[in-house]
Design a protein around this motif. Structure first.
Motif, PDB file in Angstrom:
ATOM      1  N   THR A  65      -6.762 -30.930 -48.334  1.00  0.00           N
ATOM      2  CA  THR A  65      -7.132 -30.487 -49.285  1.00  0.00           C
ATOM      3  C   THR A  65      -8.208 -32.455 -48.412  1.00  0.00           C
ATOM      4  OG1 THR A  65      -6.278 -32.538 -50.402  1.00  0.00           O
ATOM      5  CG2 THR A  65      -6.144 -29.971 -50.807  1.00  0.00           C
ATOM      6  N   ARG A 109     -16.010 -35.928 -44.804  1.00  0.00           N
ATOM      7  CA  ARG A 109     -16.767 -34.251 -44.614  1.00  0.00           C
ATOM      8  C   ARG A 109     -17.928 -34.600 -43.203  1.00  0.00           C
ATOM      9  NH1 ARG A 109     -18.192 -34.054 -49.924  1.00  0.00           N
ATOM     10  NH2 ARG A 109     -17.204 -32.668 -50.799  1.00  0.00           N
ATOM     11  N   LEU A 168     -14.477 -26.281 -43.161  1.00  0.00           N
ATOM     12  CA  LEU A 168     -14.353 -27.063 -44.514  1.00  0.00           C
ATOM     13  C   LEU A 168     -15.045 -25.782 -45.279  1.00  0.00           C
ATOM     14  CD1 LEU A 168     -13.970 -29.852 -46.085  1.00  0.00           C
ATOM     15  CD2 LEU A 168     -16.956 -29.621 -45.566  1.00  0.00           C
ATOM     16  N   GLU A 196     -15.663 -25.288 -49.654  1.00  0.00           N
ATOM     17  CA  GLU A 196     -15.649 -25.574 -50.818  1.00  0.00           C
ATOM     18  C   GLU A 196     -14.963 -25.163 -51.872  1.00  0.00           C
ATOM     19  OE1 GLU A 196     -19.539 -26.948 -51.217  1.00  0.00           O
ATOM     20  OE2 GLU A 196     -20.003 -27.777 -49.430  1.00  0.00           O
ATOM     21  N   ASP A 234     -11.772 -29.060 -52.606  1.00  0.00           N
ATOM     22  CA  ASP A 234     -12.184 -28.965 -50.963  1.00  0.00           C
ATOM     23  C   ASP A 234     -11.346 -28.512 -50.323  1.00  0.00           C
ATOM     24  OD1 ASP A 234     -15.049 -28.802 -51.994  1.00  0.00           O
ATOM     25  OD2 ASP A 234     -15.668 -30.570 -51.051  1.00  0.00           O
TER      26      ASP A 234
END
Length: 95
Positions: free
Chosen positions: A7, A42, A54, A56, A68
């Motif tokens: 995560t 990020r 990544l 979301e 995320d």
């Protein structure tokens, strides 16, 4: 070299811990301090880890947004993000 899925919060939490900031003590609402760590994480992922994905979080049935997730990370990638992020944290101080 095994790819992992973690995560975003777990990376941000580790990055904050390396910089001497306790994640638990950061405000939940409005979450500004935690969001700074998430945004920095990020940015580091996009900047230094082109192979990472990544994903979301989506909206759940109860109106909350799921966490995320960062996929395709190696142990070295995670160490790079945590180490670089904790060094960058010196540019702004969090209470």
């Amino acid at each position: 070299m095994t790819a992992r899925t973690v995560t975003l919060d777990s990376l941000a939490r580790k990055m904050a811990a390396e910089a001497g900031v306790a994640w638990r003590e950061l405000s939940d609402f409005p979450g500004y301090a935690r969001n700074r760590w998430r945004d920095d994480t990020r940015w580091l992922i996009h900047q230094f880890l082109p192979g990472a994905v990544l994903i979301e979080g989506g909206r759940q049935w109860n109106g909350r947004v799921s966490e995320d997730v960062v996929a395709n990370l190696t142990d070295e990638d995670m160490a790079l993000v945590i180490e670089t992020g904790s060094r960058r944290a010196n540019r702004w101080a969090l209470p």
